[in-house]
Write an enzyme that holds these catalytic residues in place. Sequence first.
Site, PDB file in Angstrom:
ATOM      1  N   TYR A 138      46.921  35.229  42.609  1.00  0.00           N
ATOM      2  CA  TYR A 138      48.333  35.210  42.233  1.00  0.00           C
ATOM      3  C   TYR A 138      49.229  34.834  43.410  1.00  0.00           C
ATOM      4  CZ  TYR A 138      48.078  37.461  37.622  1.00  0.00           C
ATOM      5  OH  TYR A 138      47.873  37.736  36.310  1.00  0.00           O
ATOM      6  N   LYS A 183      33.199  39.651  40.881  1.00  0.00           N
ATOM      7  CA  LYS A 183      32.325  38.523  40.529  1.00  0.00           C
ATOM      8  C   LYS A 183      31.567  38.148  41.814  1.00  0.00           C
ATOM      9  CE  LYS A 183      30.916  35.310  37.645  1.00  0.00           C
ATOM     10  NZ  LYS A 183      30.188  35.533  36.389  1.00  0.00           N
ATOM     11  N   ASP A 215      32.401  39.582  33.883  1.00  0.00           N
ATOM     12  CA  ASP A 215      32.008  39.095  32.551  1.00  0.00           C
ATOM     13  C   ASP A 215      31.271  40.188  31.774  1.00  0.00           C
ATOM     14  OD1 ASP A 215      30.026  38.790  34.480  1.00  0.00           O
ATOM     15  OD2 ASP A 215      29.294  36.858  33.740  1.00  0.00           O
ATOM     16  N   ASP A 239      44.454  41.950  35.149  1.00  0.00           N
ATOM     17  CA  ASP A 239      45.397  41.464  34.145  1.00  0.00           C
ATOM     18  C   ASP A 239      44.663  41.232  32.824  1.00  0.00           C
ATOM     19  OD1 ASP A 239      47.859  40.377  33.123  1.00  0.00           O
ATOM     20  OD2 ASP A 239      46.981  38.382  33.370  1.00  0.00           O
ATOM     21  N   ASP A 243      44.596  43.790  29.090  1.00  0.00           N
ATOM     22  CA  ASP A 243      44.995  43.342  27.742  1.00  0.00           C
ATOM     23  C   ASP A 243      43.853  43.609  26.754  1.00  0.00           C
ATOM     24  OD1 ASP A 243      47.416  42.314  28.774  1.00  0.00           O
ATOM     25  OD2 ASP A 243      47.324  40.549  27.479  1.00  0.00           O
TER      26      ASP A 243
HETATM   27  C1  IPM Z   1      51.502  41.330  33.386  1.00  0.00           C
HETATM   28  C2  IPM Z   1      51.857  39.888  33.172  1.00  0.00           C
HETATM   29  C3  IPM Z   1      52.189  39.229  34.498  1.00  0.00           C
HETATM   30  C4  IPM Z   1      50.912  39.214  35.330  1.00  0.00           C
HETATM   31  C5  IPM Z   1      52.766  37.804  34.402  1.00  0.00           C
HETATM   32  C6  IPM Z   1      53.931  37.727  33.471  1.00  0.00           C
HETATM   33  C7  IPM Z   1      53.156  37.300  35.761  1.00  0.00           C
HETATM   34  O1  IPM Z   1      50.863  39.214  32.483  1.00  0.00           O
HETATM   35  O2  IPM Z   1      52.321  42.081  33.944  1.00  0.00           O
HETATM   36  O3  IPM Z   1      50.420  41.751  32.979  1.00  0.00           O
HETATM   37  O4  IPM Z   1      50.060  38.348  35.153  1.00  0.00           O
HETATM   38  O5  IPM Z   1      50.780  40.107  36.181  1.00  0.00           O
HETATM   39 MN    MN Z   2      49.299  40.539  31.712  1.00  0.00          MN
END
Ligand code: IPM
Ligand code: MN
Length: 365
Positions: A138, A183, A215, A239, A243
Amino acid sequence: MTRITILPGDGIGPEVIAEAVASLRQLSVQYDLGLEYVSHDFGGVAIDRHGDPLPPETLAACRRGDAVLLGAVGGPQWAGLARTPETGLLELRAALGLFANLRPAKLLDGLAHFSPLRADIAHGADVLVVRELTGGIYFGARRSDANSASDLCEYSRGEIERIAHVAFQAARERRGKLTSVDKANVLATSRLWRQTVIEVAAHYPDVALDHMYVDACAMALVTGPRQFDVILTENLFGDILSDELSVIGGSIGLLGSASVGSEGPGMFEPIHGSAPQIAGMDIANPAGTLASAAMMLDRLGFGDAAQALTSALEYTLLEGCRTRDLGGEASCSGFGARVRENLRAGAGRMTAHRELIAMNRGCCG
Ligand code: IPM
Ligand code: MN
Ligand code: NAD
């Protein structure tokens, strides 16, 4: 007096933030917390108004306050710019030194039927992702021309050590198990990551450490989430995995997070984005932002108020008040109002909490 900097942001951000702030106002009175709020432009809305996703006055306000509560930023209208809302978010995390992002995901007893996973697999899942937030791909050098592009992934030993300590300490306070995800079969940064985590582990003999490739971890999260307690991982993997983890509970709208550094104000935000498709419709799930507000109260030392908010939130979900992402009919504002009613009803209603959990378990397996 405790000053909260509010950054509603874009899309559904202002809608979910409104519900969190309304709950905080009520709690501040109920528990005499002395909270004060000041709202600032951040993200796409700040680009539109100030030509800058992170205007200097917004950053200065964040630094001055005791904590930051963020909705979400971003949207297609700003996607092509040199500095996007997302760039502003990365800049803010870096400027406040928020290297540790804590993302807890827990399937509530009695809500296993909201998981896309079979109830017997999802049941009892309770995982904390500790995501490194200010390093890795990032923040490495980025370049592109018409025919090629590159993103550099870099980590220093010091960056890995400090996030590892956060994760080991969290594991110590939970169930004593830490899974470091990398990884290392391919990436040099992952080999340094694994080596450094093993060294830090010497300070925590009471924590059981294992390692998993990212993975395999992505697979294991949906086949056996109960095997995980704390997951420690780098920025991008964290990240993606968080999710994935969020839907075990039924919706990304449920998860909150705390981003903290070694000093200064922390930032509290749901893990979801600005969901532009449903913005302005009053149907977003504010639960993740309410959970973030509870984490914020806890970090500020208001443990009782944090617990009350968490209980009211869980009670509201368990009694059947749910937004559309969870198959319900409640609006964003309707859900928030119900949480506040349950907060007002307080202890009496919360004693019914356990019974409600038991009832739900009975009828829904
Ligand atoms: C999160 C988001 C951010 C990230 C983006 C919007 C920069 O996906 O906070 O999870 O990738 O950290
Ligand atoms: Mn995110
Ligand atoms: P998203 O999280 O906004 O949406 C993904 C899916 O989940 C969509 O179907 C959306 O409708 C749904 N969803 C998300 N939050 C919800 C909620 N609270 N209630 C009900 N449904 C919800 O991710 P995306 O679509 O990939 O990204 C949209 C924008 O948000 C992009 O600009 C992205 O960069 C940004 N983003 C910002 C943050 C942040 O500010 N921390 C985090 C992630 C994405």
